[in-house]
Design a protein around this motif. Structure first.
Motif, PDB file in Angstrom:
ATOM      1  N   GLU A   1      27.889  26.382 -46.347  1.00 45.82           N
ATOM      2  CA  GLU A   1      29.137  26.067 -47.039  1.00 45.82           C
ATOM      3  C   GLU A   1      29.783  24.806 -46.498  1.00 45.82           C
ATOM      4  OE1 GLU A   1      31.713  29.467 -46.929  1.00 45.82           O
ATOM      5  OE2 GLU A   1      30.248  30.741 -47.949  1.00 45.82           O
ATOM      6  N   ILE A   2      29.841  24.648 -45.167  1.00 49.24           N
ATOM      7  CA  ILE A   2      30.528  23.469 -44.620  1.00 49.24           C
ATOM      8  C   ILE A   2      29.731  22.193 -44.827  1.00 49.24           C
ATOM      9  CG2 ILE A   2      31.879  24.780 -42.955  1.00 49.24           C
ATOM     10  CD1 ILE A   2      29.987  23.709 -40.798  1.00 49.24           C
ATOM     11  N   GLN A   3      28.401  22.295 -44.939  1.00 47.86           N
ATOM     12  CA  GLN A   3      27.608  21.098 -45.223  1.00 47.86           C
ATOM     13  C   GLN A   3      27.874  20.594 -46.627  1.00 47.86           C
ATOM     14  OE1 GLN A   3      23.760  21.732 -42.326  1.00 47.86           O
ATOM     15  NE2 GLN A   3      23.464  22.050 -44.464  1.00 47.86           N
TER      16      GLN A   3
ATOM     17  N   ASN B   1      30.562  23.266 -32.637  1.00 41.58           N
ATOM     18  CA  ASN B   1      29.955  24.545 -32.297  1.00 41.58           C
ATOM     19  C   ASN B   1      29.660  25.240 -33.612  1.00 41.58           C
ATOM     20  OD1 ASN B   1      31.909  26.648 -33.052  1.00 41.58           O
ATOM     21  ND2 ASN B   1      33.186  25.859 -31.400  1.00 41.58           N
ATOM     22  N   CYS B   2      28.935  26.329 -33.564  1.00 44.50           N
ATOM     23  CA  CYS B   2      28.483  26.968 -34.801  1.00 44.50           C
ATOM     24  C   CYS B   2      29.622  27.415 -35.712  1.00 44.50           C
ATOM     25  CB  CYS B   2      27.614  28.183 -34.473  1.00 44.50           C
ATOM     26  SG  CYS B   2      25.994  27.751 -33.820  1.00 44.50           S
ATOM     27  N   LEU B   3      30.775  27.758 -35.162  1.00 47.65           N
ATOM     28  CA  LEU B   3      31.835  28.353 -35.962  1.00 47.65           C
ATOM     29  C   LEU B   3      32.928  27.382 -36.392  1.00 47.65           C
ATOM     30  CD1 LEU B   3      32.095  31.715 -34.029  1.00 47.65           C
ATOM     31  CD2 LEU B   3      30.840  31.229 -36.127  1.00 47.65           C
ATOM     32  N   ASN B   4      32.798  26.091 -36.072  1.00 49.64           N
ATOM     33  CA  ASN B   4      33.786  25.129 -36.550  1.00 49.64           C
ATOM     34  C   ASN B   4      33.744  25.072 -38.072  1.00 49.64           C
ATOM     35  OD1 ASN B   4      34.913  24.349 -34.163  1.00 49.64           O
ATOM     36  ND2 ASN B   4      33.610  22.571 -33.886  1.00 49.64           N
ATOM     37  N   PRO B   5      34.906  25.083 -38.730  1.00 47.55           N
ATOM     38  CA  PRO B   5      34.938  25.128 -40.188  1.00 47.55           C
ATOM     39  C   PRO B   5      34.636  23.800 -40.871  1.00 47.55           C
ATOM     40  CG  PRO B   5      37.143  25.129 -39.320  1.00 47.55           C
ATOM     41  CD  PRO B   5      36.215  25.219 -38.136  1.00 47.55           C
ATOM     42  N   VAL B   6      34.507  22.698 -40.118  1.00 50.16           N
ATOM     43  CA  VAL B   6      34.160  21.395 -40.702  1.00 50.16           C
ATOM     44  C   VAL B   6      33.089  20.743 -39.842  1.00 50.16           C
ATOM     45  CG1 VAL B   6      36.408  21.018 -41.759  1.00 50.16           C
ATOM     46  CG2 VAL B   6      36.000  20.202 -39.449  1.00 50.16           C
ATOM     47  N   LEU B   7      32.343  19.837 -40.453  1.00 48.03           N
ATOM     48  CA  LEU B   7      31.362  19.078 -39.684  1.00 48.03           C
ATOM     49  C   LEU B   7      32.082  18.128 -38.752  1.00 48.03           C
ATOM     50  CD1 LEU B   7      28.622  18.317 -42.352  1.00 48.03           C
ATOM     51  CD2 LEU B   7      28.488  19.911 -40.443  1.00 48.03           C
ATOM     52  N   GLY B   8      31.466  17.792 -37.617  1.00 49.49           N
ATOM     53  CA  GLY B   8      32.104  17.028 -36.548  1.00 49.49           C
ATOM     54  C   GLY B   8      32.352  15.566 -36.831  1.00 49.49           C
ATOM     55  N   ALA B   9      32.733  14.858 -35.795  1.00 46.91           N
ATOM     56  CA  ALA B   9      33.088  13.445 -35.885  1.00 46.91           C
ATOM     57  C   ALA B   9      31.861  12.595 -36.203  1.00 46.91           C
ATOM     58  CB  ALA B   9      33.706  12.997 -34.560  1.00 46.91           C
TER      59      ALA B   9
ATOM     60  N   ARG C   1      24.552  20.314 -39.807  1.00 46.77           N
ATOM     61  CA  ARG C   1      24.769  21.013 -38.550  1.00 46.77           C
ATOM     62  C   ARG C   1      23.393  21.503 -38.096  1.00 46.77           C
ATOM     63  NH1 ARG C   1      29.924  24.493 -37.754  1.00 46.77           N
ATOM     64  NH2 ARG C   1      30.649  22.359 -37.553  1.00 46.77           N
ATOM     65  N   VAL C   2      22.843  20.825 -37.105  1.00 50.35           N
ATOM     66  CA  VAL C   2      21.506  21.136 -36.595  1.00 50.35           C
ATOM     67  C   VAL C   2      21.588  22.393 -35.739  1.00 50.35           C
ATOM     68  CG1 VAL C   2      19.572  20.289 -35.211  1.00 50.35           C
ATOM     69  CG2 VAL C   2      20.939  18.674 -36.574  1.00 50.35           C
ATOM     70  N   PHE C   3      20.637  23.326 -35.965  1.00 50.97           N
ATOM     71  CA  PHE C   3      20.649  24.556 -35.191  1.00 50.97           C
ATOM     72  C   PHE C   3      19.233  25.031 -34.906  1.00 50.97           C
ATOM     73  CE2 PHE C   3      20.807  25.769 -39.626  1.00 50.97           C
ATOM     74  CZ  PHE C   3      19.907  26.814 -39.721  1.00 50.97           C
ATOM     75  N   SER C   4      19.144  25.925 -33.911  1.00 51.27           N
ATOM     76  CA  SER C   4      17.901  26.624 -33.565  1.00 51.27           C
ATOM     77  C   SER C   4      18.141  28.111 -33.711  1.00 51.27           C
ATOM     78  CB  SER C   4      17.488  26.321 -32.122  1.00 51.27           C
ATOM     79  OG  SER C   4      17.093  24.985 -31.987  1.00 51.27           O
TER      80      SER C   4
ATOM     81  N   CYS D   1      23.819  26.160 -32.140  1.00 50.75           N
ATOM     82  CA  CYS D   1      24.055  24.897 -32.833  1.00 50.75           C
ATOM     83  C   CYS D   1      23.858  23.764 -31.830  1.00 50.75           C
ATOM     84  CB  CYS D   1      25.441  24.876 -33.445  1.00 50.75           C
ATOM     85  SG  CYS D   1      25.548  26.016 -34.836  1.00 50.75           S
ATOM     86  N   ILE D   2      23.140  22.749 -32.265  1.00 47.85           N
ATOM     87  CA  ILE D   2      22.812  21.629 -31.391  1.00 47.85           C
ATOM     88  C   ILE D   2      23.867  20.540 -31.520  1.00 47.85           C
ATOM     89  CG2 ILE D   2      21.033  19.952 -30.741  1.00 47.85           C
ATOM     90  CD1 ILE D   2      20.252  23.018 -30.524  1.00 47.85           C
ATOM     91  N   GLU D   3      24.060  20.032 -32.737  1.00 44.74           N
ATOM     92  CA  GLU D   3      25.099  19.036 -32.976  1.00 44.74           C
ATOM     93  C   GLU D   3      25.264  18.820 -34.471  1.00 44.74           C
ATOM     94  OE1 GLU D   3      24.657  14.768 -32.308  1.00 44.74           O
ATOM     95  OE2 GLU D   3      22.538  15.079 -31.984  1.00 44.74           O
ATOM     96  N   ASP D   4      26.415  18.276 -34.819  1.00 42.72           N
ATOM     97  CA  ASP D   4      26.637  17.815 -36.185  1.00 42.72           C
ATOM     98  C   ASP D   4      26.212  16.356 -36.215  1.00 42.72           C
ATOM     99  OD1 ASP D   4      27.740  20.284 -36.608  1.00 42.72           O
ATOM    100  OD2 ASP D   4      29.791  19.566 -36.832  1.00 42.72           O
TER     101      ASP D   4
END
Length: 138
Positions: A22-24, A35-43, A54-57, A129-132
Motif C-alpha cells: 500500500e505505501i509503495q 522501518n517496516c511499520l513506517n506509513p510512508v516511504l523514507g527520505a 521498501r526492500v525487505f527480507s 526491512c532493509i531500506e527505502d
C-alpha cells in the motif's frame, strides 16, 4: 518481527507485506526514518530520487533467511534474500527479486531483476526491512 509479535497491532508477515504494498503505491513528500511499520516511504536516497521501494527480507519458521534464485544478464544463476512486493491478495504475494549491487549494505543500491516469485506469506515468520530506496525499472 515474528508471527506472535503484537507490536503496532500488526501480528504477522502477511499484514506487514500488505502494508508495504500500500505505501509503495502512495506518492507523498513526507520523509521518515525507515522501518517496516513506517506509513510512508523514507527520505530521498543519495541520487536524489524519491524512494519507490521498501526492500525487505523474509525469514522461514525455522529462523533461516529465505533466498530466491534469478538469472543475471550473463545467464549465471544467482540468489538473493532481497525483495520488493509487487502485489498481495489475501496472503499470496508476488515478490520481485532484487539484486544488491556492490557488497556494502551501508552504501547499497538495488537492481530489479526480471524474476518474480509467488509466495504464501503464511509460510514465513519473520520480516526485516532493509531500506527505502529508489529501484529503477519497477
Amino acid at each position: 518481527m515474528s508471527c506472535n509479535d503484537k507490536h503496532y497491532d500488526v501480528n504477522c508477515v502477511c499484514d506487514v507485506v500488505k502494508m508495504i504494498a500500500e505505501i509503495q503505491d502512495v506518492n507523498t513528500d513526507f520523509s521518515c526514518t525507515t522501518n517496516c511499520l513506517n506509513p510512508v516511504l523514507g527520505a530521498s536516497n543519495n541520487h536524489g530520487m524519491r524512494p519507490n521501494t521498501r526492500v525487505f527480507s523474509l525469514y522461514t519458521k525455522s529462523g533461516e533467511r529465505f533466498f530466491a534464485s534469478f538469472l543475471r544478464n550473463n545467464c549465471d544463476d544467482a540468489e538473493s534474500p532481497f525483495f520488493r512486493v509487487e502485489s498481495v491478495e489475501d496472503c499470496c504475494a508476488v515478490l520481485r527479486v532484487l539484486e544488491l549491487e556492490g557488497r556494502n549494505l551501508s552504501m547499497c543500491e538495488f537492481r530489479a531483476t526480471t524474476q518474480c516469485i509467488i509466495v504464501d506469506l503464511n509460510c514465513f515468520c519473520g520480516i526485516a526491512c532493509i531500506e527505502d530506496t529508489f529501484v529503477p525499472g519497477v
